[in-house]
Design an enzyme around this catalytic site. Structure first.
Site, short mmCIF file in Angstrom:
data_model
loop_
_atom_site.label_atom_id
_atom_site.label_comp_id
_atom_site.label_asym_id
_atom_site.label_seq_id
_atom_site.Cartn_x
_atom_site.Cartn_y
_atom_site.Cartn_z
N CYS A 29 59.65 -115.27 -33.70
CA CYS A 29 58.82 -114.49 -32.78
C CYS A 29 58.53 -115.30 -31.50
O CYS A 29 59.42 -115.53 -30.71
CB CYS A 29 57.55 -114.04 -33.49
N TYR A 30 57.29 -115.78 -31.33
CA TYR A 30 56.99 -116.61 -30.15
C TYR A 30 57.90 -117.83 -30.13
O TYR A 30 58.32 -118.28 -29.05
CB TYR A 30 55.52 -117.05 -30.18
N GLY A 33 53.11 -116.61 -32.61
CA GLY A 33 51.82 -116.88 -31.99
C GLY A 33 51.42 -115.74 -31.07
O GLY A 33 52.27 -114.93 -30.67
N HIS A 43 59.61 -111.38 -38.29
CA HIS A 43 58.97 -112.34 -39.19
C HIS A 43 59.61 -112.26 -40.58
O HIS A 43 59.27 -111.37 -41.37
CB HIS A 43 57.47 -112.05 -39.31
N LYS A 100 46.56 -122.80 -53.26
CA LYS A 100 45.83 -122.45 -54.48
C LYS A 100 46.77 -122.17 -55.65
O LYS A 100 46.51 -122.62 -56.78
CB LYS A 100 44.96 -121.21 -54.20
N ASP A 137 39.93 -126.20 -58.76
CA ASP A 137 40.23 -127.25 -57.79
C ASP A 137 39.63 -128.59 -58.20
O ASP A 137 40.33 -129.61 -58.28
CB ASP A 137 39.74 -126.86 -56.39
N GLU A 189 59.03 -114.24 -43.00
CA GLU A 189 58.12 -114.78 -44.01
C GLU A 189 57.23 -113.73 -44.65
O GLU A 189 56.65 -113.97 -45.71
CB GLU A 189 57.24 -115.89 -43.40
#
Length: 515
Positions: A83-84, A56, A172, A371, A230, A174
Site C-alpha cells: 500500500c503506502y 500507512g 493488503h 498473545k 502472561d 495480510e
C-alpha cells in the site's frame, strides 16, 4: 535475539502492521516491527534477511510525509512494499504517484500478470479478491520495474524488479479479506527472499531460558503474579532459568473471582515449585475504595495501592536486582510505534510505576511474543489447559465490573453470578470458543416478582465477546438455551438479583469492560 532468519517490518502507521508480523511468524519466520523513522543502524545491527514496508495513512505527495532512509535500498535486501509502502518505493525509485480520483476501500478484483513469483501457486490468480485501502495510486512504475498485477480501476496494482528482489502490492495481503493472502506473503518469504522457516515456539522457549540465565545470572528477580496467562508463563520461564532466585508475589486485593487465589497459587506451587508469597491485602484495598464510585478514581486507587503493597513486600527480599514483567510484543510496539505511544496509558496497569519506584532492572521474557504465541509457549512449558485458556481478567479485578461503590455484599453477588457464567460456558463447551465471558453488576435495581411477592433487586449484565487480540470484539451469539440457563440460575441462586440482561454491543464503539 535468535540466530536465525529475520524479517524487519518498517511501520508507516498502518492499522494492519501487527497482522503482517503475525502472518510471517505463522509461516515459521521470525519478524520484528520497527517505526519507519528508526535509526537504520539499529535495523542493520539486527542483520535482517528481508524488509517489508507497511501501509500507512499518509500520502507521499504531502510535505513531511514518512520517508524511507536511503540505506534500506542500498543493502540490497529482498523488499516488499504494501500500500503506502508501494507508493513510497515507486516515488523513491523514479515512478510517479498521483491522487486517485476515487478513493478505494474494501474488496477489489485483482489480476496477476507476468508470472510474478509472488503469485506462484495461487489459485485463480487472474481473478483474485483482494482488500484495498488507499487514496493515492501509482501512475507509472520505475523504469527497471515491471507490472505484476492490475485491477479494473488501477493499472499498476502490483510491481516488481526480479533482479533486485523488490516487489510491491497496492492491496493488503495480510488481512483475512484478501484471498490466499498468507500464501502471497509465504511466496515472498520463501520464493523471493529464500528464507528458512526456523522460528518455532520450542526454539523460542529454549533460547529464552538461556537468555534469561545470561541476563540474570545469580541475582534475584521479583515478579507480581496475577494468575493470568502472561504473568504465569513469564514466571515459569524465569523459574526454569533461575529457580528459587525468582520471588513471586501474589497480591490478593479482595477483588478476585471466586476461588481464584486457591486455584492459581495451589497449582503453580504444587506442580512448578514456584517460590510464591501470598499477600492478603483485601482490607487495605477495600478500605481505600470505600465510598468511591468514579471508575477512574477506582483504577488509580487500586494501581497505587498495588504499588505500595508490592513495593513493601519486595523490599523484604534481600538482594533483588530485577523486576519481572509479562510485557507482550503489542505493548512494546505501541510504546515505540511510528504513531507514537498511546496518549492514555491504562491507569489500571498493575506495575506501571514499579521500575521507577523500585529502581530495579526490567526482565521481560515475553516481550517478543503475541498473545496467541504466549499460549503456545504455555503448551511447550507443560501448563494445563485450564490455565492456558483462562479468560483475560483485568488488573483492577471485579472493581470495574461493579458499577458504583465496591462493598463486600456487592462483591459476593458478582462473584456468585460470575461463577455461574463461567460454569455454564464450560458445561456448554463455549468457554474455549469465546474470548471473554463475565457478569457485570449494574448500579440500579428493578421491580420483580418472586413467589407471591414483589422484589426490588439488582440487575446483572452478561458480557460475552469474540475477539482475537481484544483490539476489536463483537458480542458472541450464544445459543438461547445457554443464555436461558445462565439467567435462570443467576436469578434463582444469587440472592439479591431479579433481572439479567445481555450486552450486545461491539468494540468499537463500546469497550469489552464496562469501566
Amino acid at each position: 535475539m535468535l540466530n536465525q532468519d529475520k524479517v524487519v517490518i518498517l511501520d508507516f502507521g498502518s492499522q494492519f502492521t501487527q497482522l503482517i508480523a503475525r502472518r510471517i511468524r505463522e509461516a515459521g519466520v521470525y519478524s520484528e516491527i520497527h517505526p519507519c523513522n528508526v535509526d537504520p543502524a539499529k535495523v542493520k545491527a539486527l542483520n535482517p534477511q528481508a524488509l517489508i514496508l507497511s501501509g500507512g495513512p499518509s500520502s507521499v505527495l504531502e510535505g513531511g510525509c514518512p520517508d524511507l532512509a536511503p540505506e534500506y535500498l542500498e543493502w540490497n535486501l529482498p523488499t516488499l512494499g504494501i500500500c503506502y509502502g508501494m507508493q513510497l518505493l515507486a516515488h523513491k525509485l523514479g515512478g510517479k504517484v498521483v491522487s486517485s480520483k476515487d478513493r478505494e476501500y474494501g474488496r477489489a478484483e485483482f489480476e496477476a500478470l507476468n508470472d510474478s513469483p509472488l503469485f506462484d501457486g495461487i489459485e485463480n490468480s487472474d481473478k483474485l479478491t483482494v482488500w484495498m485501502s488507499h487514496g493515492d495510486r501509482v501512475q507509472s512504475i520505475p523504469d527497471d520495474f515491471e507490472i505484476m498485477g492490475k485491477t479494473e480501476s488501477i493499472e499498476f496494482a502490483a510491481m516488481g524488479n526480479r533482479e533486485r528482489k523488490i516487489y510491491a502490492l497496492q492491496f493488503h495481503p495480510e488481512v483475512a479479506h484478501t484471498d490466499q493472502g498468507a500464501q502471497i506473503i509465504n511466496n515472498f518469504l520463501f520464493k523471493v527472499a529464500d528464507l528458512k522457516p526456523s522460528w518455532s515456539m520450542s526454539s523460542f522457549v529454549e533460547t529464552c531460558i538461556e537468555d534469561l540465565k545470561r541476563q540474570v545470572g545469580d541475582d534475584k528477580v521479583v515478579l507480581g503474579l496475577s494468575g493470568g496467562i502472561d504473568s504465569t508463563v513469564a514466571a515459569v520461564l524465569l523459574h526454569k532459568a533461575i529457580g528459587r532466585n525468582l520471588h513471586c508475589i501474589f497480591v490478593d486485593n479482595g477483588l478476585l473471582r471466586m476461588g481464584e487465589r486457591e486455584e492459581v497459587i495451589g497449582f503453580l506451587a504444587e506442580h512448578f515449585d514456584l517460590n510464591v508469597k501470598v499477600v492478603d491485602a483485601a482490607d487495605e484495598f477495600l478500605g481505600k475504595l470505600k465510598g468511591v464510585t468514579d471508575p477512574e478514581k477506582k483504577r488509580k486507587i487500586i494501581g497505587y495501592t498495588f504499588i505500595d503493597v508490592f513495593d513493601r513486600e519486595a523490599k523484604n527480599i534481600d538482594g533483588v536486582k530485577f523486576l519481572g514483567q509479562g510485557t507482550l510484543y503489542p505493548d512494546v510496539i505501541e510504546s515505540e510505534s511510528f504513531k507514537g505511544p498511546s496518549a492514555v496509558i491504562k491507569s489500571h496497569h498493575n506495575v506501571g510505576g514499579l521500575p521507577e519506584t523500585m529502581n530495579l532492572e526490567l526482565v521481560e521474557p515475553l516481550r517478543e511474543l503475541f498473545k496467541d504465541e504466549v499460549r503456545r509457549a504455555a503448551y511447550e512449558l507443560g501448563l494445563p489447559e485450564h490455565i492456558i485458556w483462562r479468560h483475560p481478567f483485568p488488573g483492577p479485578g471485579l472493581s470495574i465490573r461493579i458499577l458504583g461503590e465496591i462493598t463486600e455484599e456487592r462483591l459476593q453477588i458478582l462473584r456468585l453470578a460470575d461463577r455461574i457464567v463461567q460454569n455454564e460456558l464450560i458445561a456448554s463447551d463455549w468457554y474455549r470458543k469465546v474470548w471473554q465471558g463475565f457478569a457485570v453488576l449494574l448500579p440500579l435495581k428493578t421491580v420483580g416478582v418472586m413467589g407471591d411477592g414483589r422484589t426490588y433487586e439488582n440487575v446483572i449484565a452478561l458480557r460475552i465477546v469474540d475477539s482475537i487480540d481484544a483490539m476489536t470484539a463483537d458480542w458472541t451469539r450464544l445459543p438461547s438455551e445457554v443464555l436461558a440457563r445462565m439467567s435462570n440460575r443467576i436469578i434463582n441462586e444469587v440472592q439479591g438479583v431479579n433481572r439479567v440482561v445481555l450486552d450486545i454491543s461491539s468494540k468499537p464503539p463500546s469497550t469489552i469492560e464496562w469501566e
